[in-house]
Design an enzyme around this catalytic site. Structure first.
Site, PDB file in Angstrom:
ATOM      1  N   GLN A   1       2.046 -11.666  -6.626  1.00 22.75           N
ATOM      2  CA  GLN A   1       2.541 -10.392  -7.125  1.00 22.75           C
ATOM      3  C   GLN A   1       2.737 -10.756  -8.784  1.00 22.75           C
ATOM      4  OE1 GLN A   1       3.186  -7.703  -5.211  1.00 22.75           O
ATOM      5  NE2 GLN A   1       1.748  -8.999  -4.463  1.00 22.75           N
TER       6      GLN A   1
ATOM      7  N   HIS B   1       0.205  -9.503 -10.925  1.00 19.67           N
ATOM      8  CA  HIS B   1      -0.445  -7.298 -11.378  1.00 19.67           C
ATOM      9  C   HIS B   1       0.143  -6.756 -12.463  1.00 19.67           C
ATOM     10  CE1 HIS B   1      -1.356  -5.526  -7.002  1.00 19.67           C
ATOM     11  NE2 HIS B   1      -0.409  -6.748  -6.621  1.00 19.67           N
TER      12      HIS B   1
ATOM     13  N   GLU C   1       9.500  -5.224  -2.491  1.00 24.06           N
ATOM     14  CA  GLU C   1       8.686  -4.019  -1.776  1.00 24.06           C
ATOM     15  C   GLU C   1       7.801  -5.334  -0.270  1.00 24.06           C
ATOM     16  OE1 GLU C   1       4.496  -2.823  -3.776  1.00 24.06           O
ATOM     17  OE2 GLU C   1       6.036  -3.866  -4.811  1.00 24.06           O
ATOM     18  N   HIS C   2       7.360  -6.215  -0.931  1.00 20.04           N
ATOM     19  CA  HIS C   2       6.811  -7.791  -0.106  1.00 20.04           C
ATOM     20  C   HIS C   2       8.346  -8.435   0.481  1.00 20.04           C
ATOM     21  CE1 HIS C   2       3.726  -5.479  -1.953  1.00 20.04           C
ATOM     22  NE2 HIS C   2       3.117  -5.872  -1.772  1.00 20.04           N
TER      23      HIS C   2
ATOM     24  N   ASP D   1      -1.744  -6.608   1.684  1.00 19.25           N
ATOM     25  CA  ASP D   1      -2.582  -5.643   0.583  1.00 19.25           C
ATOM     26  C   ASP D   1      -3.879  -5.357   0.948  1.00 19.25           C
ATOM     27  OD1 ASP D   1      -0.330  -5.497  -1.061  1.00 19.25           O
ATOM     28  OD2 ASP D   1      -1.406  -7.098  -2.405  1.00 19.25           O
TER      29      ASP D   1
ATOM     30  N   HIS E   1      24.344  39.697   8.972  1.00 24.52           N
ATOM     31  CA  HIS E   1      24.189  38.615  10.343  1.00 24.52           C
ATOM     32  C   HIS E   1      24.907  38.763  11.906  1.00 24.52           C
ATOM     33  CE1 HIS E   1      22.180  35.541   7.015  1.00 24.52           C
ATOM     34  NE2 HIS E   1      21.445  34.597   7.926  1.00 24.52           N
TER      35      HIS E   1
END
Length: 422
Positions: free
Chosen positions: A252, A255, A320-321, A354, A413
């Site tokens: 990660q 990235h 996230e992961h 992934d 109404h």
């Protein structure tokens, strides 16, 4: 990587994420305004300014697709096809159907599910090519039944897109793919130009300018999320292997300089071993400058006295992961409340998800896994409520409904009901 011992289950660990400066927001607003007024002319101009390439056409040609297949190894083409099949199989299990119910009074109620008409997928360029972004965003839209799917991606200095991106798009049958990136691409998808017709929803990750542009056009179109930097948390005990943990953390970190890689472990010895392994492995990576900047700034190791505290730390991080490298991962699955994707056991390394396993890799970041989910088929569908009241049901209930309307001060109404009983 800094090592910190944690004993308090209620520790606050939420990360503050860069949401852009006022200057960046103004730049994005100006780009969107110019694209709205100048259309294709603005797209060509911004592409020349930001991507350093002068294009004669925005749309990818058949010749470019052909060249991409010639460039890409046949084995890689087959791997893309197999990954696509796995992803499609997983997402087909998510699809829901319209439903209708009836009661004794003759009333019919239901929910009509309709796919969106048009979706735009932004595929980032820059420092890497991302065919996986094509697969993960396009396939659930296709499973949902979206008829028009458009891809935009910034061109390289040769005026084309990476071969992997083009092959992935072609394998999925995407007819519209445009060589335009940045905030200008988001503006084109939201408002349309002479070449690119507007869509209903925009998906896909990008840099801060893309994220800010998606925020600006939200409401005109729907968006998937405002995605932050990629994150991984590894939860481990003494049974896990330090070299494997380090490799997963770095998967990660490479990235982005702002990516976050965190280990939560019950073993101080393991923490120290992982720290040394990260330092050793990062030096051999092709993207070592990026990975090192990430682990130096956002890498961290938290050591707890027991697994219960470690689980509380993970739930606070809401990553996230999340990789679970403990002796019995399934035994604690129900206790893990907040994570975009959960990878159980030694052989479920995060890159498996992934690229290849099938579940979507578009996941909630910035701790938003506390309240949001991975990209899925539902994200490409909308629901309409169906109401068909019978005369008997209306007669039995109109007075009650009229009283509720008058309780809210809405006389018209109430009269809309009573007119039917005159």
């Amino acid at each position: 990587m800094k090592i910190t011992r944690i004993t308090d289950k209620k520790v606050s660990l939420r990360r503050t994420i860069d949401t852009g400066t006022e200057e960046q927001r103004k730049i994005v607003q100006s780009i969107i305004s110019t694209v709205r007024s100048d259309g294709d002319k603005a797209l060509f101009s911004y592409t020349e300014t930001f991507d350093k390439v002068s294009l004669s056409s925005l749309k990818v040609t058949e010749e470019e697709f052909t060249a991409a297949y010639e460039e890409l190894d046949n084995e890689l083409v087959e791997i893309i096809r197999e990954a696509a099949a796995n992803i499609r199989s997983f997402h087909e299990k998510q699809k829901r159907e319209s439903w209708f119910s009836y009661n004794d009074e003759g009333t019919m109620l239901g929910q009509k599910i309709t796919a969106l008409d048009a979706v735009g997928v932004y595929v980032p360029g820059g420092t890497a090519a991302y065919p996986s972004s094509v697969l993960m965003n396009v396939i659930p839209a296709q499973v949902a039944g979206v008829k028009r799917i458009v891809i935009t991606s910034p061109p390289n200095q040769q005026g084309t897109l990476p071969a992997g991106v083009l092959v992935a798009a072609k394998e999925l049958g995407i007819a519209e793919i445009y060589k335009v990136g940045g905030a200008q691409a988001i503006a084109a998808l939201a408002y349309g130009t002479e070449t690119i017709a507007a869509v209903d929803k925009i998906m896909g990750p990008g840099n801060i300018f893309v994220a800010l542009a998606k925020r600006e056009v939200f409401g005109i179109v729907d968006i998937d999320m405002i995605a932050g930097p990629s994150e991984i948390v590894v939860l481990s005990d003494e049974t896990a292997r330090a070299n494997e943990i380090a490799a997963d953390l770095l998967s990660q970190a490479e990235h982005d300089k702002n990516s976050s890689s965190i280990l939560v472990t019950t073993s101080m010895n393991q923490a120290e071993e992982v720290k040394l392994e990260v330092e050793k492995q990062v030096a051999t990576l092709p993207r070592k400058e990026i990975a090192k900047a990430s682990v130096d700034t956002y890498g961290h190791i938290y050591v707890t006295d027991d697994l219960e505290t470690a689980i509380a730390v993970v739930n606070e991080l809401a990553p996230e992961h999340l990789e679970v490298l403990t002796e019995n991962p399934l035994a604690i699955l129900n206790d893990l409340k907040h994570a975009g994707a959960i990878f159980l056991g030694r052989y479920s390394s995060e890159p498996v998800g992934d690229y290849f396993a099938g579940p979507n890799h578009v996941l909630p970041t910035n701790g938003t896994a506390r309240f949001s989910s991975p990209l899925n088929v539902d994200d490409f569908m909308k629901k309409s409520s169906i109401i068909s009241y019978s005369e008997k049901a209306f007669t039995n209930n109109y007075e009650k409904i009229a009283k509720l309307a008058r309780l809210e001060g809405l006389e018209a109404h109430a009269r809309a009901l009573e007119e039917r009983r005159k």
